[in-house]
Design a protein around this motif. Structure first.
Motif, PDB file in Angstrom:
ATOM      1  N   PRO A   1      10.146   3.730   4.250  1.00 37.52           N
ATOM      2  CA  PRO A   1      10.394   5.060   3.681  1.00 37.52           C
ATOM      3  C   PRO A   1      11.139   4.931   2.346  1.00 37.52           C
ATOM      4  N   TYR A   2      10.604   5.549   1.313  1.00 39.22           N
ATOM      5  CA  TYR A   2      11.205   5.446  -0.014  1.00 39.22           C
ATOM      6  C   TYR A   2      12.647   5.926  -0.019  1.00 39.22           C
TER       7      TYR A   2
ATOM      8  N   SER B   1       0.838  -1.192   0.000  1.00 40.03           N
ATOM      9  CA  SER B   1       0.000   0.000   0.000  1.00 40.03           C
ATOM     10  C   SER B   1       0.877   1.247   0.000  1.00 40.03           C
ATOM     11  N   GLY B   2       0.228   2.399  -0.100  1.00 42.96           N
ATOM     12  CA  GLY B   2       0.927   3.672  -0.130  1.00 42.96           C
ATOM     13  C   GLY B   2       0.382   4.553  -1.222  1.00 42.96           C
ATOM     14  N   LEU B   3       0.687   5.826  -1.161  1.00 45.99           N
ATOM     15  CA  LEU B   3       0.252   6.748  -2.190  1.00 45.99           C
ATOM     16  C   LEU B   3       0.849   6.388  -3.559  1.00 45.99           C
ATOM     17  N   PRO B   4       0.173   6.746  -4.646  1.00 45.50           N
ATOM     18  CA  PRO B   4       0.814   6.578  -5.955  1.00 45.50           C
ATOM     19  C   PRO B   4       2.139   7.336  -5.992  1.00 45.50           C
ATOM     20  N   ARG B   5       3.080   6.824  -6.747  1.00 49.20           N
ATOM     21  CA  ARG B   5       4.386   7.450  -6.933  1.00 49.20           C
ATOM     22  C   ARG B   5       5.219   7.480  -5.656  1.00 49.20           C
ATOM     23  N   SER B   6       4.920   6.568  -4.722  1.00 45.40           N
ATOM     24  CA  SER B   6       5.657   6.535  -3.454  1.00 45.40           C
ATOM     25  C   SER B   6       6.678   5.409  -3.391  1.00 45.40           C
ATOM     26  N   GLY B   7       6.776   4.592  -4.449  1.00 48.51           N
ATOM     27  CA  GLY B   7       7.723   3.485  -4.472  1.00 48.51           C
ATOM     28  C   GLY B   7       7.074   2.126  -4.436  1.00 48.51           C
TER      29      GLY B   7
ATOM     30  N   ARG C   1      18.771   7.311  -6.521  1.00 46.30           N
ATOM     31  CA  ARG C   1      18.153   8.393  -5.739  1.00 46.30           C
ATOM     32  C   ARG C   1      17.826   9.617  -6.599  1.00 46.30           C
ATOM     33  N   LYS C   2      17.670   9.408  -7.907  1.00 47.30           N
ATOM     34  CA  LYS C   2      17.391  10.535  -8.789  1.00 47.30           C
ATOM     35  C   LYS C   2      16.067  11.216  -8.463  1.00 47.30           C
ATOM     36  N   ALA C   3      15.116  10.459  -7.941  1.00 44.83           N
ATOM     37  CA  ALA C   3      13.800  11.033  -7.655  1.00 44.83           C
ATOM     38  C   ALA C   3      13.756  11.735  -6.304  1.00 44.83           C
ATOM     39  N   VAL C   4      14.788  11.551  -5.479  1.00 44.92           N
ATOM     40  CA  VAL C   4      14.824  12.212  -4.172  1.00 44.92           C
ATOM     41  C   VAL C   4      15.143  13.687  -4.384  1.00 44.92           C
ATOM     42  N   GLY C   5      14.275  14.561  -3.911  1.00 48.64           N
ATOM     43  CA  GLY C   5      14.454  15.991  -4.113  1.00 48.64           C
ATOM     44  C   GLY C   5      14.011  16.474  -5.476  1.00 48.64           C
ATOM     45  N   SER C   6      13.272  15.660  -6.219  1.00 47.62           N
ATOM     46  CA  SER C   6      12.883  16.025  -7.582  1.00 47.62           C
ATOM     47  C   SER C   6      11.950  17.228  -7.628  1.00 47.62           C
ATOM     48  N   ALA C   7      11.286  17.524  -6.522  1.00 45.61           N
ATOM     49  CA  ALA C   7      10.343  18.650  -6.513  1.00 45.61           C
ATOM     50  C   ALA C   7      11.017  19.996  -6.280  1.00 45.61           C
ATOM     51  N   GLU C   8      12.262  19.994  -5.823  1.00 43.52           N
ATOM     52  CA  GLU C   8      12.908  21.255  -5.429  1.00 43.52           C
ATOM     53  C   GLU C   8      12.906  22.320  -6.534  1.00 43.52           C
TER      54      GLU C   8
ATOM     55  N   GLU D   1      -3.056 -14.171   7.243  1.00 47.23           N
ATOM     56  CA  GLU D   1      -1.670 -14.559   6.952  1.00 47.23           C
ATOM     57  C   GLU D   1      -1.027 -13.683   5.873  1.00 47.23           C
ATOM     58  N   ALA D   2      -1.754 -12.694   5.375  1.00 50.08           N
ATOM     59  CA  ALA D   2      -1.236 -11.852   4.299  1.00 50.08           C
ATOM     60  C   ALA D   2      -0.399 -10.718   4.868  1.00 50.08           C
ATOM     61  N   PRO D   3       0.878 -10.614   4.490  1.00 48.95           N
ATOM     62  CA  PRO D   3       1.713  -9.500   4.959  1.00 48.95           C
ATOM     63  C   PRO D   3       1.240  -8.174   4.347  1.00 48.95           C
ATOM     64  N   ILE D   4       1.509  -7.080   5.048  1.00 50.27           N
ATOM     65  CA  ILE D   4       1.122  -5.754   4.570  1.00 50.27           C
ATOM     66  C   ILE D   4       2.333  -4.832   4.656  1.00 50.27           C
ATOM     67  N   VAL D   5       2.653  -4.173   3.538  1.00 56.64           N
ATOM     68  CA  VAL D   5       3.771  -3.224   3.453  1.00 56.64           C
ATOM     69  C   VAL D   5       3.199  -1.874   3.025  1.00 56.64           C
ATOM     70  N   TRP D   6       3.662  -0.804   3.650  1.00 56.97           N
ATOM     71  CA  TRP D   6       3.175   0.549   3.316  1.00 56.97           C
ATOM     72  C   TRP D   6       4.380   1.422   2.983  1.00 56.97           C
ATOM     73  N   LEU D   7       4.350   2.018   1.784  1.00 61.68           N
ATOM     74  CA  LEU D   7       5.427   2.909   1.329  1.00 61.68           C
ATOM     75  C   LEU D   7       5.094   4.351   1.688  1.00 61.68           C
ATOM     76  N   ARG D   8       6.133   5.069   2.152  1.00 58.40           N
ATOM     77  CA  ARG D   8       6.017   6.503   2.397  1.00 58.40           C
ATOM     78  C   ARG D   8       7.118   7.224   1.626  1.00 58.40           C
ATOM     79  N   ARG D   9       6.809   8.446   1.186  1.00 58.98           N
ATOM     80  CA  ARG D   9       7.787   9.241   0.442  1.00 58.98           C
ATOM     81  C   ARG D   9       7.682  10.702   0.878  1.00 58.98           C
ATOM     82  N   ASP D  10       8.761  11.441   0.727  1.00 61.60           N
ATOM     83  CA  ASP D  10       8.738  12.865   1.036  1.00 61.60           C
ATOM     84  C   ASP D  10       7.491  13.492   0.424  1.00 61.60           C
ATOM     85  N   PRO D  11       6.664  14.203   1.205  1.00 60.83           N
ATOM     86  CA  PRO D  11       5.377  14.698   0.685  1.00 60.83           C
ATOM     87  C   PRO D  11       5.502  15.596  -0.535  1.00 60.83           C
TER      88      PRO D  11
END
Length: 495
Positions: free
Chosen positions: A422-423, A267-273, A473-480, A361-371
Motif C-alpha cells: 500500500p502506497y 506492477s500496479g496502476l500508474p501513479r500508484s508508487g 506523504r504530500k501526495a496522500v489526500g491530494s485529491a481532496e 524465480e522472478a519476484p512480483i510486487v504490486w502497488l496499491r494507492r487510495d483510489p
C-alpha cells in the motif's frame, strides 16, 4: 517496404542478395514471424545492404522486436546513408532515447547545430533529455528558451511545469496564462500538454476550479485523439487470467531449466508508487537498472497469447526454456550492465500468468494507492501513450475496477509470490516496508536503499521529480481539494 534503392557502390551480387532478403522480410512481416523478421534484418545489417533512407524504418522495426543492438546498427547505417545529415542524427537521438539510452541521446543532441530541426524544437528536445538525467538548471534554461522562441510549443511547457512551483514564479505564471490565446491556434498534439501544464500552474496557486478545468481540457483533447475501448480492455483482462490457477502455473514452472531470477516485476496502476519502488530497488548494489520496458506484450505475441491455454500449447511445442532465453536476451539488450533489473511496465497485470509460469524465480510486487488520489493523479497526468483510459473520469473508474479484479485473481493464483504494497503505508513507514520489499526480492539490506531520493539514475516516467525528493506523504489526500469535481469517478467506481 519497397525494394532497396541501388547505390553507386553496390555490387550486382550484393544488390540481388539484398533484394532477396527484403522479399524474405516482407513475407515474415506478413506472417508476423518474429524470428524470421529479426534474422532478415540481421542479414541486411551485416551485409550493409543498400537500403538508403529505409534503414530508419528497419531500425524502428528492430526496436519493436526488442533487438536494440540491431536497431542502433540500422540507424547508424541510416545516418551513414544520409552523409551524416544533422536531421538524421537528430532522429538517431530519438531512437536512442526510446531504447533507454537517454545519456547517449542527450550527448548526441548536444553535438547538433542548434537549428536542427529548428531552434525551438532543438531547445525543447535537449531540455526534456536534461530533465530525465537530472540536469535541472540546464533543463529549465533550455525549456524557457523553447517557449520564448515558440510560446505555442505545448510540449515544452509540460516538462517546464514539473520543474517549478508556480506559486513562487509570478512572471512564469503570467507567461503560461497569457500563452493560452496563442495555444488555441496550435494543433491538438501541442494543446493537450500545454493544458496539463496550465493545470499544474493553477494547482500550485491553489486555484482548484481553474486547475481542474485546464486538466479536463487537456484530457478532452487527448481523448479525441485516442478513445478508450472499454470492451476490448475487459476482454484483454479476462484473457490475462483465463485458465490460470496455482497448479497450472506450477506445472509449467517445473519445466523451466533456465535461470529466471534477473527480473523483478513491479506492477500496479500508474501513479500508484511503482516508480518509488523502482527507485528503492535500483539503489541496491545487486540491481543495475529498471524501467517501463514493455517486453511482456512481445513475449505474449511470441507465445500466441496471454491465456494459460495459449501458453500451454506453446510450451508443449517448444518447451519452457526457449521463452526464458528469449526474455533474458531482451533484458540483456535493454540492460547490458550486469545485475538484476526492475520491469515496472504499466500493463504487467495483463501478463502475470506468463511471467509467473515462465520465470518462476522472478519476484512480483504490486502497488496499491487510495483510489481517489490515484484517479486524480492519473487524470492530471499527460501520459505520452498507452493510457487512453486516463482521459475520462468514468473510464478511469472502469479501468480501476478491472485492475481490482485482476489483483484479487492473481492473489489467489500466486499467493505469497505476490507482495502487495500500500502506497500510504510505504510513505508512513518507509523503513519497514523497504525491508519487506527487499526481503521479498531476496536482497540484503543496504543503507542507500533507505534514501531513494539520492539514487541518481535516469528516470523517464511522470514521477521523475517526485522520486528526487525524500519519501514524504504530500501526495496522500491530494485529491481532496478536487473531490467535488471528481464526482463522476466516485459515482462510477464500485457503483
Amino acid at each position: 517496404m519497397s525494394s532497396p534503392p541501388g547505390t553507386g557502390g553496390a555490387t550486382g551480387s550484393n544488390l540481388a542478395a539484398s533484394l532477396a532478403l527484403v522479399d524474405e522480410l516482407q513475407r515474415a512481416l506478413g506472417r508476423n514471424d518474429r524470428a524470421r523478421i529479426v534474422d532478415a534484418v540481421r542479414q541486411l545489417v551485416s551485409r550493409g545492404a543498400p537500403m538508403g533512407a529505409q534503414w530508419q524504418q528497419i531500425a524502428y522495426m528492430a526496436a519493436d522486436h526488442g533487438e536494440l543492438t540491431l536497431s542502433r546498427q540500422a540507424m547508424a547505417l541510416y545516418v551513414e546513408a544520409s552523409g551524416g545529415n544533422p536531421m538524421a542524427r537528430y532522429q538517431q537521438a530519438g531512437l536512442l532515447a526510446q531504447g533507454g539510452a537517454v545519456q547517449e541521446a542527450y550527448a548526441l543532441l548536444q553535438a547538433l547545430p542548434e537549428n536542427v530541426p529548428d531552434p525551438a524544437v532543438n531547445a525543447y528536445s535537449r531540455g526534456a533529455a536534461a530533465v530525465f538525467i537530472g540536469k535541472l538548471e540546464e533543463a529549465r534554461e533550455l525549456l524557457e528558451r523553447a517557449i520564448e522562441l515558440r510560446p505555442q510549443l505545448g510540449q515544452a511547457w509540460l516538462p517546464l511545469s514539473t520543474l517549478v512551483n508556480f506559486a513562487g514564479e509570478p512572471e512564469l505564471t503570467e507567461r503560461i496564462v497569457a500563452a493560452e490565446r496563442q495555444m488555441r491556434q496550435a494543433p491538438p498534439a501541442a494543446q493537450a500538454p500545454y493544458y496539463h501544464a496550465l493545470g499544474k500552474a493553477y494547482a500550485d496557486l491553489g486555484e482548484h476550479a481553474r486547475a481542474f478545468a485546464a486538466f479536463a481540457e487537456g484530457a478532452r483533447l487527448k481523448k479525441s485523439e485516442r478513445p478508450y475501448d472499454r470492451q476490448g480492455d475487459r476482454a484483454a483482462a479476462a484473457e490475462a487470467v483465463r485458465g490460470y490457477d496455482a497448479d497450472a502455473v506450477a506445472s509449467i514452472a517445473r519445466q523451466q531449466s533456465e535461470p529466471t531470477d534477473r527480473t523483478i516485476f513491479v506492477s500496479g496502476l500508474p501513479r500508484s508508487g511503482t516508480t518509488l519502488v523502482d527507485q528503492i530497488l535500483t539503489g541496491h548494489s545487486e540491481v543495475s537498472d529498471g524501467a517501463e520496458i514493455n517486453r511482456m506484450p512481445m513475449l505474449a505475441r511470441d507465445v500466441g497469447g496471454a491465456s494459460h491455454s495459449s501458453l500451454a500449447r506453446h510450451v508443449a511445442s517448444h518447451g519452457a526454456p526457449p521463452a526464458a532465453r528469449l526474455w533474458r536476451h531482451w533484458m540483456d539488450e535493454r540492460f547490458p550492465a550486469p545485475g538484476r533489473v526492475v520491469d515496472k511496465s504499466m500493463e504487467t497485470s495483463r501478463y502475470l500468468g506468463l511471467a509467473a509460469a515462465l520465470l518462476p524465480e522472478a519476484p512480483i510486487v504490486w502497488l496499491r494507492r487510495d483510489p481517489l488520489d490515484c484517479a486524480w493523479s492519473c487524470f492530471r497526468t499527460h501520459f505520452l501513450a498507452g493510457v487512453e483510459w486516463s482521459y475520462d473520469l468514468e473510464d478511469i473508474a472502469f479501468r480501476f475496477e478491472l485492475e481490482n479484479q485482476l489483483l484479487g485473481q492473481w492473489q489467489q493464483v500466486l499467493g505469497d509470490r505476490l507482495l502487495v504494497v500500500p502506497y500510504e503505508a510505504l510513505t508512513e513507514d518507509p523503513t519497514s516496508w523497504t525491508r519487506r520489499i527487499l526481503g521479498h526480492c531476496g536482497l540484503a539490506e543496504e543503507p542507500q536503499v533507505f534514501e531513494p531520493h539520492r539514487n541518481e539514475r535516469i528516470v523517464t516516467t511522470s514521477s521523475v521529480m517526485q522520486v528526487r525528493r525524500p519519501i514524504n506523504r504530500k501526495a496522500v489526500g491530494s485529491a481532496e481539494p478536487y473531490r467535488e469535481y471528481l464526482q463522476p469517478f466516485l459515482a462510477a467506481y464500485r457503483a
